[in-house]
Write a protein that holds these residues in place. Structure first.
Motif, mmCIF file in Angstrom:
data_model
loop_
_atom_site.group_PDB
_atom_site.id
_atom_site.type_symbol
_atom_site.label_atom_id
_atom_site.label_comp_id
_atom_site.label_asym_id
_atom_site.label_seq_id
_atom_site.Cartn_x
_atom_site.Cartn_y
_atom_site.Cartn_z
ATOM 1 N N MET A 42 0.837 -1.203 0.000
ATOM 2 C CA MET A 42 0.000 0.000 0.000
ATOM 3 C C MET A 42 0.871 1.252 0.000
ATOM 4 S SD MET A 42 -3.026 -1.021 2.644
ATOM 5 C CE MET A 42 -3.827 0.556 2.382
ATOM 6 N N PRO A 43 1.480 1.603 -1.133
ATOM 7 C CA PRO A 43 2.298 2.813 -1.175
ATOM 8 C C PRO A 43 1.438 4.066 -1.062
ATOM 9 C CG PRO A 43 2.020 1.911 -3.380
ATOM 10 C CD PRO A 43 1.421 0.910 -2.421
ATOM 11 N N GLU A 44 2.008 5.115 -0.482
ATOM 12 C CA GLU A 44 1.271 6.356 -0.336
ATOM 13 C C GLU A 44 1.145 7.086 -1.658
ATOM 14 O OE1 GLU A 44 3.070 8.655 2.700
ATOM 15 O OE2 GLU A 44 2.725 7.197 4.277
ATOM 16 N N THR A 45 2.103 6.924 -2.573
ATOM 17 C CA THR A 45 2.019 7.553 -3.873
ATOM 18 C C THR A 45 1.141 6.733 -4.798
ATOM 19 O OG1 THR A 45 4.045 6.390 -4.552
ATOM 20 C CG2 THR A 45 4.294 8.604 -3.648
ATOM 21 N N LEU A 46 0.526 7.396 -5.766
ATOM 22 C CA LEU A 46 -0.351 6.716 -6.713
ATOM 23 C C LEU A 46 0.475 5.823 -7.616
ATOM 24 C CD1 LEU A 46 -3.387 6.736 -7.457
ATOM 25 C CD2 LEU A 46 -2.798 8.322 -9.288
ATOM 26 N N SER A 47 0.015 4.595 -7.830
ATOM 27 C CA SER A 47 0.769 3.642 -8.633
ATOM 28 C C SER A 47 -0.187 2.736 -9.397
ATOM 29 C CB SER A 47 1.697 2.799 -7.747
ATOM 30 O OG SER A 47 2.374 1.820 -8.505
ATOM 31 N N LYS A 48 -0.125 2.795 -10.731
ATOM 32 C CA LYS A 48 -0.875 1.913 -11.626
ATOM 33 C C LYS A 48 -2.361 1.891 -11.297
ATOM 34 C CE LYS A 48 3.106 -1.099 -12.511
ATOM 35 N NZ LYS A 48 3.626 -2.481 -12.466
ATOM 36 N N ALA A 49 -2.935 3.064 -11.113
ATOM 37 C CA ALA A 49 -4.371 3.156 -10.857
ATOM 38 C C ALA A 49 -5.146 2.915 -12.148
ATOM 39 C CB ALA A 49 -4.717 4.529 -10.283
ATOM 40 N N THR A 50 -6.250 2.198 -12.054
ATOM 41 C CA THR A 50 -7.073 1.894 -13.224
ATOM 42 C C THR A 50 -8.044 3.040 -13.473
ATOM 43 O OG1 THR A 50 -8.615 0.681 -11.807
ATOM 44 C CG2 THR A 50 -6.894 -0.593 -12.906
ATOM 45 N N ILE A 51 -8.141 3.477 -14.735
ATOM 46 C CA ILE A 51 -9.011 4.579 -15.104
ATOM 47 C C ILE A 51 -9.695 4.263 -16.423
ATOM 48 C CG2 ILE A 51 -7.094 5.835 -16.189
ATOM 49 C CD1 ILE A 51 -8.531 8.435 -15.401
ATOM 50 N N ALA A 68 -2.748 11.951 -21.708
ATOM 51 C CA ALA A 68 -1.963 12.441 -20.570
ATOM 52 C C ALA A 68 -1.918 11.446 -19.421
ATOM 53 C CB ALA A 68 -2.537 13.770 -20.073
ATOM 54 N N PHE A 69 -2.812 10.457 -19.426
ATOM 55 C CA PHE A 69 -2.831 9.461 -18.343
ATOM 56 C C PHE A 69 -1.915 8.300 -18.741
ATOM 57 C CE2 PHE A 69 -6.799 11.757 -17.868
ATOM 58 C CZ PHE A 69 -6.806 12.016 -16.508
ATOM 59 N N THR A 70 -0.749 8.277 -18.142
ATOM 60 C CA THR A 70 0.281 7.302 -18.513
ATOM 61 C C THR A 70 0.857 6.646 -17.269
ATOM 62 O OG1 THR A 70 1.965 9.053 -18.473
ATOM 63 C CG2 THR A 70 0.913 8.595 -20.596
ATOM 64 N N PRO A 71 1.493 5.475 -17.420
ATOM 65 C CA PRO A 71 2.207 4.851 -16.291
ATOM 66 C C PRO A 71 3.351 5.757 -15.841
ATOM 67 C CG PRO A 71 1.830 3.286 -18.078
ATOM 68 C CD PRO A 71 1.495 4.639 -18.614
ATOM 69 N N PRO A 72 3.847 5.649 -14.602
ATOM 70 C CA PRO A 72 3.491 4.620 -13.619
ATOM 71 C C PRO A 72 2.311 4.987 -12.723
ATOM 72 C CG PRO A 72 5.307 5.897 -12.789
ATOM 73 C CD PRO A 72 4.990 6.467 -14.145
ATOM 74 N N TYR A 73 1.790 6.234 -12.864
ATOM 75 C CA TYR A 73 0.699 6.644 -11.982
ATOM 76 C C TYR A 73 -0.622 5.981 -12.368
ATOM 77 C CZ TYR A 73 4.096 10.218 -10.703
ATOM 78 O OH TYR A 73 5.233 10.854 -10.289
ATOM 79 N N PHE A 74 -0.883 5.877 -13.685
ATOM 80 C CA PHE A 74 -2.133 5.300 -14.151
ATOM 81 C C PHE A 74 -1.840 4.184 -15.159
ATOM 82 C CE2 PHE A 74 -3.240 9.609 -12.905
ATOM 83 C CZ PHE A 74 -4.413 9.423 -12.183
#
Length: 370
Positions: A42-51, A68-74
């Motif tokens: 459970m990292p505090e930063t956003l990681s590979k969120a599904t959208i 604009a929605f790209t890995p590693p955040y999304f």
């Protein structure tokens, strides 16, 4: 005290522990897989969120927002229609669903204020809270650049230089790894000594000890050093192999100084384990007492949340708990590289609390054996 008696009784405790596969498995799990999973799951930063995105506009601006929605955040966005948006979110396949309405670009260029709908699955609390801000920032940035027809950094009246000390990558797993090592040390040291005492009572070996030429303090000290040694060795493994090796968390300070604090902590928590075992008497009662003791120690000691955010009464009351000083000491040494000149008040407090708990437990232990 007879040191030979203490040594032999401690060896007996170690042999008894090795014959308990469930307890051995608990020790191995608590100082390896538990630390790894709790620090990385459970990292505090956003990681590979599904959208998922519903693009009803099909314009150059909506295409810019989608790209604009790209890995590693999304994860790469799933392009869906309006009928699929609620269905996929109900099934738990998407954390976020963005709906770009028709004529979005035309209305923006006409000077109007068009609206974009963002649906969030708030059951995934950590990603929902962080991802909401990320998505707003991404959409606002793309719309602003499109409306102004250029991409440029804003001019700030102040030059702000950011220096993140001790954790330059802002990785929450670094803090989580150390905190979970502290939690495992606290939990296992109390459980092992308390379970060892109750196990002897249930098996009837306490009566055997009473007819032997050993004293009460020798029996108690043997349990403390034997179970403390197990936790200490497991702590070294957790710091060197799991934290430094597997999780790649840099240790800034002296591991030996941390182990010195761990020894003082183990004297206090092992004594507390014996005290709780004498109060409970049976494993079910001991387990209930553990729930009443471990939860406040973990939540209110400053390991999960800063002590400064707690009421003053709680802060002052928790200074009587060894875990509070051990959390301060461990974070200062392992994360910030503090030396003896910084952490000596915590070492002194651990020694004092350990001595008080030892003599309280000894008095209770003597009544328990009668």
């Amino acid at each position: 005290m007879n040191l030979q008696n203490i040594l032999q009784l401690g060896i007996k405790e170690l042999r008894s522990l090795l014959r308990d596969p469930v307890m051995v498995a608990l020790i191995v799990y608590a100082f390896s897989l538990s630390i790894y999973t709790a620090s990385s799951a459970m990292p505090e930063t956003l990681s590979k969120a599904t959208i998922a995105i519903v693009d009803e506009d099909r314009s150059p601006l909506s295409s810019r927002i989608v790209s604009a929605f790209t890995p590693p955040y999304f994860m790469p966005p799933d392009m869906i229609n309006t009928t699929q948006m609620d269905i996929l979110m109900d099934e738990g396949q998407n954390t976020f669903a963005l709906d770009i309405p028709p004529n979005f670009q035309r209305d923006l260029l006409a000077g109007e204020v068009p609206a974009i709908q963002l649906n969030i699955d708030a059951t995934r609390m950590s990603q929902a809270f962080t991802g909401n801000g990320y998505i707003q920032q991404i959409v606002t940035s793309e719309v602003s650049e499109f409306a102004n027809s250029y991409r440029a950094a804003p001019d700030l009246p102040v030059d702000l230089t950011l220096r993140a000390r001790y954790n330059p990558e802002m990785d929450g797993g670094w803090f989580g790894a150390i905190d979970n090592v502290i939690t495992s040390i606290t939990m296992l040291s109390i459980i092992l000594t308390g379970a060892a005492l109750i196990r002897e009572k249930e098996h009837g070996t306490v009566e055997h000890l009473l007819v032997m030429p050993v004293t009460t303090i020798e029996i108690m000290v043997s349990k403390i050093w034997a179970m403390g040694l197990v936790v200490l060795v497991a702590s070294v493994f957790a710091i060197v192999v799991v934290v430094q090796g597997v999780l790649d968390v840099p240790i800034q300070g002296s591991v030996l100084l941390f182990l010195l604090g761990t020894v003082l902590m183990l004297i206090a928590t092992n004594s507390l384990g014996i005290f709780l075992a004498t109060l409970g008497g049976t494993m079910p009662q001991f387990g209930l007492l553990l729930m009443l003791v471990l939860l406040p120690l973990q939540v209110l000691s400053g390991g999960l949340t800063p002590r400064e955010s707690m009421p003053d009464v709680i802060q002052n009351l928790m200074l009587l708990a060894p875990n509070t000083h051990f959390v301060i000491l461990s974070q200062a040494i392992l994360l910030r590289g503090a030396g003896l000149s910084v952490v000596w008040p915590q070492l002194l407090a651990l020694a004092a609390i350990g001595a008080v708990l030892f003599f309280l437990s000894l008095a209770r232990f003597r009544r328990f054996l009668r």
